[in-house]
Write an enzyme that holds these catalytic residues in place. Structure first.
Site, short mmCIF file in Angstrom:
data_model
loop_
_atom_site.label_atom_id
_atom_site.label_comp_id
_atom_site.label_asym_id
_atom_site.label_seq_id
_atom_site.Cartn_x
_atom_site.Cartn_y
_atom_site.Cartn_z
CE LYS A 202 -4.17 2.48 2.88
NZ LYS A 202 -4.74 2.01 3.57
NE ARG A 212 -6.41 9.50 3.57
CZ ARG A 212 -4.80 10.22 2.96
NH1 ARG A 212 -4.58 11.28 2.27
NH2 ARG A 212 -3.83 8.49 3.15
CE LYS A 225 -3.43 8.29 6.28
NZ LYS A 225 -4.93 7.68 6.75
CE LYS A 256 -6.99 1.48 -0.67
NZ LYS A 256 -7.19 1.59 0.58
CE1 TYR A 321 -15.07 2.87 -2.84
CE2 TYR A 321 -13.60 3.54 -4.80
CZ TYR A 321 -13.83 3.10 -3.06
OH TYR A 321 -12.90 3.24 -1.81
#
Length: 333
Positions: A202, A212, A225, A256, A321
């Site tokens: 990731k 988010r 991050k 990802k 999605y």
């Protein structure tokens, strides 16, 4: 050894492209409904369905309407859904205790789905960011995202989800050692059959922004991050992470984001030959939908082409999605 190709006109590679039937016979990769995992967002309340502004066509739904949406997905043949909670801001704390609450949004929805749509597999997200006052995937101490204390919290979160009936756990936090700790806890607590799909590679990507927004973590995030998610420049590190997570007990692995990292998908599949997945993340979806809504791209064609790219790169499945829309097209063929 690659065979020698005879020169033109002995070889005319267009011959096998002349008709739909010939193209079908020579197609190297196939996309099916069984390749799709549908990410869904759940929020508190009843009879609520609200759009995510940065993700056209994507909704946050209350538990009751989420179950109805999952019923529709199952009817289309989609084999799995992945739950992401959007909890009330009042539940976000420094220690993220809501993450392992047996009655949090995710666990409520897991139980509801397994009661009413038992045939569909339920995947979950294991990371603290939806419940974290700081917006991070791990617990923050003096500005540092601490690893080992976070892993302890993730184990409690994993067990609560397994107790609720989750089929697939998706640790997406990128803490060191969390797969081994979660697997050990599952074995010791009677959940030997629960599957782990590790977000092993990731990346610290700019493509997560709309997600988010969807889970309400964007405003809370302090800093970035990059101390725990991967450097987009690295590929060898991804291989090391995949190998580590497999040795610790992961059953499946994920890359990802998806399309910007298809080279990683191919390398993982080639080097390990394990069930390999990719997440067509919110930013990828939002970019395509923005162009589609402006009339610059054809929705169905670009959607299906983008999904086939994952199969060509070696993926066994895709979190997307687009899953319901793609399933309808695939079922009509």
């Amino acid at each position: 050894m690659r065979p020698t190709v005879a020169p033109f006109p002995t070889t005319r590679l267009r011959r096998t492209r002349r008709s739909a039937a010939l193209r079908a016979l020579t197609s190297e990769n196939t996309l099916s409904v069984g390749d799709l995992i549908w990410p869904i967002f759940v929020r508190a309340g009843e009879n609520i369905e609200e759009p995510v502004p940065s993700m056209p066509g994507v909704m946050r739904r209350s538990v009751d309407l989420s179950v109805e949406a999952v019923k529709e997905a199952a009817a289309l043949g989609i084999p799995a859904v992945c739950i992401f909670p959007s909890p009330d801001i009042s539940l976000k704390t420094e220690l993220c205790e809501e993450a392992w609450n047996p009655d949090n949004l995710s666990n409520q929805l897991i139980r509801a789905i397994k009661a009413e749509v038992p045939e569909i597999a339920v995947m979950t997200d294991i990371a603290l960011d939806p419940y974290n006052a700081n917006g991070h995937d791990g617990i923050v101490r003096d500005g540092e995202i601490v690893n080992d204390e976070t892993v302890e919290a993730l184990v409690k979160m994993a067990l609560a989800q397994a107790d609720a009936g989750a089929d697939i756990l998706g640790p997406s936090d990128m803490m060191d050692g969390r797969i081994g700790a979660i697997r050990k806890a599952l074995e010791e607590n009677g959940h030997q059959g629960v599957t782990i799909m590790s977000y092993s590679a990731k990346y610290a990507s700019a493509f997560y922004g709309p997600f988010r927004d969807a889970v309400g973590a964007a405003g809370a995030l302090t800093g970035d991050k990059k101390t725990y998610q991967m450097d987009p420049a690295n590929t060898d590190e991804a291989v090391r992470l995949i190998e580590r997570d497999l040795m610790e007990g992961a059953d499946m692995v994920m890359v990802k984001p998806g399309m910007p990292y298809l080279d990683i998908c191919r390398r993982v599949k080639t080097e390990f030959g394990v069930p390999t997945y990719a997440y067509q993340v919110s930013g990828e979806y939002a970019m395509l939908m923005a162009a589609i809504q402006n009339g610059w791209l054809d929705h169905d064609k670009v959607m299906m082409e983008s999904l086939m790219a994952f199969k060509r790169a070696g993926c066994d499945g895709i979190l997307t999605y687009f899953a319901p829309a793609a399933a309808k097209i695939l079922n009509a063929r």
